[in-house]
Design an enzyme around this catalytic site. Structure first.
Site, PDB file in Angstrom:
ATOM      1  CG  ASN A   8      -1.836   1.162   1.306  1.00 10.38           C
ATOM      2  OD1 ASN A   8      -1.417   2.301   1.057  1.00 10.38           O
ATOM      3  ND2 ASN A   8      -3.081   0.933   1.645  1.00 10.38           N
ATOM      4  CG  HIS A  11       1.832   6.169   4.717  1.00 11.10           C
ATOM      5  ND1 HIS A  11       0.491   6.436   4.827  1.00 11.10           N
ATOM      6  CD2 HIS A  11       2.183   5.555   5.875  1.00 11.10           C
ATOM      7  CE1 HIS A  11       0.058   6.004   5.997  1.00 11.10           C
ATOM      8  NE2 HIS A  11       1.067   5.456   6.658  1.00 11.10           N
ATOM      9  CG  HIS A  44      -8.224   4.157   1.061  1.00 12.74           C
ATOM     10  ND1 HIS A  44      -8.396   4.030   2.424  1.00 12.74           N
ATOM     11  CD2 HIS A  44      -9.441   4.496   0.582  1.00 12.74           C
ATOM     12  CE1 HIS A  44      -9.658   4.276   2.744  1.00 12.74           C
ATOM     13  NE2 HIS A  44     -10.317   4.574   1.636  1.00 12.74           N
ATOM     14  NE  ARG A  46      -9.428   8.484   4.096  1.00  7.99           N
ATOM     15  CZ  ARG A  46      -9.514   7.591   5.083  1.00  7.99           C
ATOM     16  NH1 ARG A  46      -8.590   6.669   5.233  1.00  7.99           N
ATOM     17  NH2 ARG A  46     -10.512   7.633   5.932  1.00  7.99           N
ATOM     18  NE  ARG A  50      -7.548  11.570   5.206  1.00  5.80           N
ATOM     19  CZ  ARG A  50      -7.944  10.941   6.313  1.00  5.80           C
ATOM     20  NH1 ARG A  50      -7.096  10.199   6.987  1.00  5.80           N
ATOM     21  NH2 ARG A  50      -9.182  11.070   6.746  1.00  5.80           N
ATOM     22  CD  GLU A  71      -7.031  -0.232   1.141  1.00  2.56           C
ATOM     23  OE1 GLU A  71      -7.132   0.846   1.747  1.00  2.56           O
ATOM     24  OE2 GLU A  71      -6.213  -1.091   1.438  1.00  2.56           O
ATOM     25  CB  THR A 102      -9.481   1.912   7.298  1.00  3.97           C
ATOM     26  OG1 THR A 102      -9.058   2.526   6.087  1.00  3.97           O
ATOM     27  CG2 THR A 102     -10.806   1.219   7.091  1.00  3.97           C
ATOM     28  CD  GLU A 152      -7.375  -5.957   3.171  1.00  2.95           C
ATOM     29  OE1 GLU A 152      -7.839  -5.475   2.123  1.00  2.95           O
ATOM     30  OE2 GLU A 152      -6.450  -5.420   3.810  1.00  2.95           O
ATOM     31  CG  HIS A 201      -5.498  -1.578   9.319  1.00  7.00           C
ATOM     32  ND1 HIS A 201      -4.958  -0.855  10.342  1.00  7.00           N
ATOM     33  CD2 HIS A 201      -6.122  -0.681   8.522  1.00  7.00           C
ATOM     34  CE1 HIS A 201      -5.266   0.421  10.177  1.00  7.00           C
ATOM     35  NE2 HIS A 201      -5.956   0.560   9.076  1.00  7.00           N
TER      36      HIS A 201
HETATM   37  N1  PXP Z   1      -6.059  -2.918   4.219  1.00  6.24           N
HETATM   38  C1  PXP Z   1      -6.936  -1.902   4.289  1.00  6.24           C
HETATM   39  C2  PXP Z   1      -8.353  -2.163   3.893  1.00  6.24           C
HETATM   40  C3  PXP Z   1      -6.544  -0.612   4.696  1.00  6.24           C
HETATM   41  O1  PXP Z   1      -7.443   0.393   4.750  1.00  6.24           O
HETATM   42  C4  PXP Z   1      -5.183  -0.389   5.012  1.00  6.24           C
HETATM   43  C5  PXP Z   1      -4.714   0.980   5.389  1.00  6.24           C
HETATM   44  O2  PXP Z   1      -4.870   1.836   4.321  1.00  6.24           O
HETATM   45  C6  PXP Z   1      -4.302  -1.480   4.918  1.00  6.24           C
HETATM   46  C7  PXP Z   1      -4.767  -2.734   4.538  1.00  6.24           C
HETATM   47  C8  PXP Z   1      -2.848  -1.346   5.212  1.00  6.24           C
HETATM   48  O3  PXP Z   1      -2.651  -1.022   6.560  1.00  6.24           O
HETATM   49  P1  PXP Z   1      -1.241  -0.539   7.055  1.00  6.24           P
HETATM   50  O4  PXP Z   1      -0.938   0.741   6.322  1.00  6.24           O
HETATM   51  O5  PXP Z   1      -1.413  -0.353   8.517  1.00  6.24           O
HETATM   52  O6  PXP Z   1      -0.253  -1.610   6.681  1.00  6.24           O
END
Ligand code: PXP
Length: 249
Positions: A8, A11, A44, A46, A50, A71, A102, A152, A201
């Site tokens: 992901n 960031h 993601h 949003r 952001r 996402e 999330t 997930e 997550h």
């Molecule tokens: N899965 C989902 C559905 C999420 O919303 C996120 C965070 O954007 C992640 C996985 C990844 O989480 P993390 O950034 O804490 O690894």
């Protein structure tokens, strides 16, 4: 079989948006992750834009050669974007205004008609429909009812319980094993229903192993820890370290 790793890269866009400029490039980041062995890229989009922007989704659709998972909330606006851009997968997530990240899984049971309609539209467009849910049997049952292809499982509660000293001894360890049991049972139930099982997550190289040992989990979506580690060692090494942690679990 070793579970796949989607990185992901939200960031990376967060850093770029801090200055509303062009660097760091999410496309370059995605390429670096793929070269380091990532099996896919997750972003993601949003409602508040952001971090990831609409243009990023389109550019990444062109650039990503592995697998693109987007996402999003199950809103009309997002469904239109998904159907136009056609990522490989869409993970439906809850979105609360003002949240930092999330907060837990989607309540499929309480929003069954909306989620069912979104899943149908995604599947008709040839997009894999995944639901981000807590490892709760009722939610897993609802995911099956709405015809999702994947769940997930939200690992946030497990991940939190492994943080800090309490994660190694005492209360945290008991909580972690409780949360792991929920993930294990949830994964088994989802697989029994014919659903693919992903997880994510809050996972780190330190806590991912126990989840990777759940045989039904075939995919991870991990961002924060990889990008945080990349600040010190670069994305290439950060992705390789996470792949290694999953493969050697
Ligand atoms: N899965 C989902 C559905 C999420 O919303 C996120 C965070 O954007 C992640 C996985 C990844 O989480 P993390 O950034 O804490 O690894």
């Amino acid at each position: 079989m070793t579970a796949r790793l989607n990185v992901n890269i939200d960031h990376v866009a967060t850093v770029r948006q801090a200055r509303r400029t062009i660097e760091p490039s999410v496309v370059a980041a995605a390429m670096a992750c793929e070269q380091a062995g990532a099996d896919g890229i997750t972003i993601h989009l949003r409602g508040d834009r952001r971090h990831i922007q609409d243009a990023d989704v389109r550019l990444l659709r062109e650039a990503v050669t592995t697998y693109l998972n987007v996402e999003m909330a199950a809103t009309e606006e997002m469904m239109k974007i998904a159907i136009e851009v056609k990522p490989d997968a869409v993970s439906l997530v809850p979105e609360n205004p003002g949240e930092i990240t999330t907060e837990g899984g989607l309540n499929v049971r309480a929003n069954i008609a909306i989620v069912r309609a979104a899943v149908n539209r995604l599947r008709e467009a040839g997009i894999m429909a995944s639901l981000f849910i807590d490892p709760d049997p009722m939610q897993i049952e609802s995911a099956r009812e709405v015809n999702a292809q994947q769940v997930e499982l939200c690992t946030a509660a497990y991940a939190e319980s492994t943080l800090g000293a309490l994660g190694i001894h005492g209360e945290g360890a008991a909580q972690a094993s409780h949360e792991l049991r929920r993930l294990r049972e949830g994964a088994a139930l989802a697989a029994q229903y014919g659903l693919h099982v992903a997880a994510g997550h809050g996972l780190t190289t330190r806590n991912v192993g126990a989840v990777a040992r759940i045989s039904e989990v075939s995919e991870f979506n991990i961002g924060h820890h990889i990008v945080s580690r990349a600040v010190f060692v670069g994305l290439d090494r950060a992705v390789r370290e996470m792949r290694e942690a999953i493969a050697t679990a």
